[in-house]
Motif scaffolding. Structure first.
Motif, mmCIF file in Angstrom:
data_model
loop_
_atom_site.group_PDB
_atom_site.id
_atom_site.type_symbol
_atom_site.label_atom_id
_atom_site.label_comp_id
_atom_site.label_asym_id
_atom_site.label_seq_id
_atom_site.Cartn_x
_atom_site.Cartn_y
_atom_site.Cartn_z
ATOM 1 N N TYR A 59 -11.244 -8.621 1.679
ATOM 2 C CA TYR A 59 -11.290 -7.355 1.836
ATOM 3 C C TYR A 59 -12.839 -7.011 2.453
ATOM 4 C CZ TYR A 59 -6.641 -6.195 1.109
ATOM 5 O OH TYR A 59 -5.320 -6.172 1.805
ATOM 6 N N PHE A 115 -5.775 -0.379 1.053
ATOM 7 C CA PHE A 115 -4.690 -1.719 0.364
ATOM 8 C C PHE A 115 -5.153 -1.348 -1.822
ATOM 9 C CE2 PHE A 115 -4.702 -2.486 4.572
ATOM 10 C CZ PHE A 115 -3.567 -2.414 4.934
ATOM 11 N N GLN A 124 -7.768 -1.781 -3.144
ATOM 12 C CA GLN A 124 -8.933 -2.906 -4.156
ATOM 13 C C GLN A 124 -10.241 -2.335 -4.732
ATOM 14 O OE1 GLN A 124 -8.839 -6.609 -3.320
ATOM 15 N NE2 GLN A 124 -6.479 -5.828 -2.890
ATOM 16 N N SER A 150 -6.749 6.415 4.991
ATOM 17 C CA SER A 150 -6.158 5.422 3.828
ATOM 18 C C SER A 150 -6.012 6.223 2.603
ATOM 19 C CB SER A 150 -8.071 5.532 3.669
ATOM 20 O OG SER A 150 -8.895 6.503 3.527
ATOM 21 N N ALA A 179 -3.386 4.507 0.149
ATOM 22 C CA ALA A 179 -3.648 4.866 -1.019
ATOM 23 C C ALA A 179 -2.899 6.206 -2.180
ATOM 24 C CB ALA A 179 -4.799 4.777 -1.616
#
Length: 801
Positions: A70, A130, A132, A175, A179
């Protein structure tokens, strides 16, 4: 109510902003576009400085929480965002907004906004989507900051701003949903709302930006226009400013004022303003106005500059200061010499004839009124009304240039003859008038008139042509003929008419009987117009007889006027009036139509002859009248015979011959009337193939007693036979005449020996129509689909029996 109006205004403003387009001229649109580039260059530099700490913060977040893959992806997007920012920075440093291709640069910025929006929003959005990066609040704050920063940077380019906000908002919203699932929808919605607000706010800023620059452009253009006008006024205006002190001395003279008066500035200082002008009543008026200290306007004063007399118009007023009105005066002066000259020319044209420079009718009447008013009881005043003889022929044959030369020559000869005894004026056309003050006896006036006729009749050479023109004169003498101006002119005109009736080239003194004759003529005209409306006119028919068979072969139509009070009036009484008033054309048309309607009731072997006047030949109605009458009655064209005199061919010969050919092509027969009484009969026979020649009664009257009459008739009949033409002898009243005409070879005759002109009901073999439908005359002035006939004094139905 007030709240609704406010909401409505907000909605209208919103619609105006969202649909805003720069609808101005191309030059102003380009100016605004270049201002957009300048604004974007300034804002983008600020944007780059702000994005540096955001980029550093993004790197810290990535290395603290995200995995290597990433970090690599986000770093890729970070490099792209940095590259685009650096490219934008260096481009803006090298770019000159005033010369650059603004359309190409704008497209490049829009493309950059799309790439930058994708790259910048993906740096943290992808790792966050994702899982992170755990801090959604930080991401939301960064997203909102990025939106605000993008709107700020791209706000001067609305398309680039919209693309950037759309892409950034979409990526961040996706996003949040990826998420946090359903919990992230609320954040995404709030982000979209924030983006819309940002877009709206900066669009409103752009709207104001554009309006401000358009307004500035208009002010700049207006200022430039004013500057040019002021410069043009300063360079070209004929107005000059002047200022004087309380003693009327010139102060602060300008260079332009000094040039205008052809003096040095030092000469003008402390010079009295009035000393510049020539002694005159106007200068005295200026001095009085300056002494009074009151405002004044449009005082005209003469001034001599470089030896030339010119005219200035001056206006002035006292100078207003903080302490009140000063004793100094300031004003403006303008050169109006050209206007004064033009006014003088207009005044001259209003009272003088432009061709001969003689007084015109208006000035003549004014002068005559003054002369009449100043007459003493023992004095006489004469008015002479003059008209040139055959002047129209000069214009028609030699042209109007020659006619103008003749008029100027006549004017000069009249002035030389009259001298200081009176006034000569041109009333218009070929008409002149003379007033003789204190003229003496009537014999003295007649002597002067005869002297005028003698001098005017002297030959004149124009363009190599020898021209001799005569003049007829009518005279009215006050107080015998009256003491009114209009009265004297009217009576002199009546006397002129009498002079022309007596053979022209003579003078006639007004008498009361002349006025009575004119009044009688006027009564005939009025009655004739009424006769046209009441259908009092009637056609009589005189038979045409074949000498060989003694049978009637046709009739000649002759006009009569059956007056309601005076009974039958013969043509020689009313036809001259019809000729002078122009009624002759309408009379002639009616005769053609009426004669053909009558022929429809006759045996088919009978013909009808109708006289045509020169005025009818010039009328555009003639051909339509003949064609329509033939079509309406169904009469064979060969049964109609049109008679013309030599005078028809004397005027405008070529066009008349062409018209006769057109008429003859219809099948209508053409006869030459009164043959032998004109000037060039043989030439006319050569120019047009007439069907018939009519021998005038002046030769027929003596055919049984005079050899010369017999010789002439013998020659005419022989000539006609060789040319294939029929001959008709008019005015046969005695059997001896008939016998002699038969011996000389004449074919047809007419006259009292056989019959006088008779009403239509007396025509032999006439079949009375089942329904009588008289042909109506059009009223005077009635509009018609046909062209308006040409009116001119002519000779027409002149036969009395």
């Amino acid at each position: 109510m007030g709240e609704r109006i406010t909401l409505q205004r907000l909605l209208e403003m919103q619609k105006k902003i969202w649909n805003f387009k720069i609808s101005v001229d191309p030059e102003t649109a380009e100016l605004v576009a270049r201002e957009q580039l300048k604004s974007f260059g300034q804002l983008s530099r600020i944007g780059i400085l702000v994005t540096l700490p955001l980029g550093i913060y993004a790197l810290v977040m990535l290395f603290a929480f995200a995995g290597p893959d990433y970090i690599a992806v986000s770093s890729f997007f970070l490099v792209i965002a940095g590259f685009m920012g650096g490219r934008n920075y260096f481009r803006q440093v090298a770019l000159d907004p005033d010369t650059a291709d603004y359309k190409a640069v704008t497209k490049s910025i829009v493309l950059e906004s799309i790439i930058t929006g994708i790259a910048f929003s993906s740096i943290l959005s992808i790792p966050f989507a994702f899982g992170q990066i755990p801090f959604s609040l930080d991401i939301a704050i960064l997203a909102m900051g990025g939106l605000a920063l993008g709107g700020f940077v791209y706000g001067s380019i609305p398309r680039a701003q919209t693309y950037y906000l759309l892409i950034t908002t979409t990526i961040h919203a996706l996003s949040f949903i990826a998420a946090e699932g359903y919990a992230g929808i609320s954040a995404a919605v709030l982000l979209v709302f924030f983006a819309l607000c940002i877009d709206y706010i900066f669009r409103m800023f752009f709207f104001n930006f554009v309006q401000r620059h358009i307004h500035a452009s208009k002010k700049k253009d207006a200022a430039e226009t004013v500057r040019l006008l002021l410069h043009d006024y300063a360079e070209q205006s004929s107005d000059w400013l002047w200022e004087i002190n309380d003693r009327h001395l010139i102060v602060n003279p300008s260079a332009r004022f000094a040039i205008a008066v052809d003096k040095e500035i030092r000469e003008l200082r402390n010079m009295p303003l009035e000393d510049l002008f020539e002694d005159s009543a106007e200068r005295n008026q200026l001095i009085q106005s300056l002494a009074a200290g009151e405002p004044f306007r449009d005082i005209h004063a003469p001034i001599k500059i470089r030896g030339e007399l010119r005219w200035w118009r001056l206006s002035g007023r006292r100078i207003k200061t903080r302490d009140g009105m000063s004793k100094h005066m300031r004003g403006v002066a303008a050169d109006i010499t050209s206007a004064r000259i033009a006014e003088a020319k207009v005044a001259h044209l209003a009272h003088f004839d432009s061709l001969t420079n003689l007084p015109n009718r208006a000035l003549f009447n004014q002068s005559l009124k003054r002369s009449v008013s100043r007459m003493r009881d023992d004095q006489k005043l004469a008015v002479l009304y003059l008209d040139l003889d055959d002047f129209k022929t000069i214009n028609d044959t030699l042209g109007h240039g020659a006619g103008d030369t003749v008029l100027k020559s006549v004017a000069s000869r009249l002035e030389q003859t009259i001298g200081i005894q009176g006034m000569v004026a041109r009333l218009g056309g070929d008409e002149f008038a003379i007033s003789l003050r204190n003229c003496g006896s009537n014999d003295d006036v007649m002597r002067i008139a005869n002297e005028i006729i003698k001098n005017v009749s002297k030959p004149l050479i124009v363009d190599g042509h020898r021209i001799t023109t005569g003049v007829s004169i009518g005279i009215a003498i006050a107080p015998e003929a009256g003491t009114g101006c209009e009265e004297l002119v009217k009576y002199s005109d009546i006397a002129l008419y009498h002079a022309k009736q007596n053979g022209r080239r003579c003078a006639a003194l007004f008498e009361t009987s002349m006025h009575e004759a004119v009044q009688e003529r006027r009564n005939i005209e009025v009655d004739l117009r009424a006769a046209l409306k009441r259908n009092e006119l009637e056609l009589f028919y005189q038979p045409l007889v074949s000498i060989e068979t003694s049978e009637i072969i046709g009739y000649e139509a002759l006009l009569r006027w059956n007056h309601s009070e005076k009974g039958m009036i013969m043509p020689d009484v009313f036809i001259p009036v019809a000729e002078d008033t122009g009624l002759i054309v309408q009379l002639g048309e009616w005769v053609v139509r009426s004669a053909l309607h009558e022929v429809a009731n006759w045996p088919e072997h009978l013909t009808v002859a109708v006289n045509l006047s020169p005025a009818q030949m010039r009328s555009p109605n003639l051909m339509p009248t003949i064609i329509n009458a033939l079509a309406a009655t169904g009469i064979a064209p060969q049964r109609l015979e049109l008679e013309i005199t030599e005078s028809v061919l004397m005027n405008d010969n070529q066009s008349n011959v062409e018209l006769l050919h057109k008429i003859r092509s219809l099948g209508v027969r053409i006869a030459l009337d009164d043959f032998g009484t004109g000037y060039s009969s043989l030439n006319y026979l050569r120019s047009f193939p007439f069907d018939k020649i009519k021998i005038d009664r002046c030769f027929v009257d003596g055919v049984d007693s005079r050899e010369d009459c017999r010789a002439i008739i013998r020659a005419v009949t022989g000539l006609a036979t060789s040319l294939g033409m029929v001959t008709t002898a008019e005015g046969v009243e005695r059997s001896d005449q008939l016998s002699q005409l038969k011996l000389e070879g004449c074919i047809q005759v007419q006259g009292y020996l056989f019959s006088k002109a008779m009403p239509a009901a007396s025509v032999v073999g006439r079949i009375a129509p089942t329904v009588e439908r008289p042909v109506q005359l059009r009223e005077i002035g009635e509009q018609s689909a046909e062209p308006e006939p040409v009116e001119a004094p002519v000779s027409l139905f002149r036969k009395a029996g």
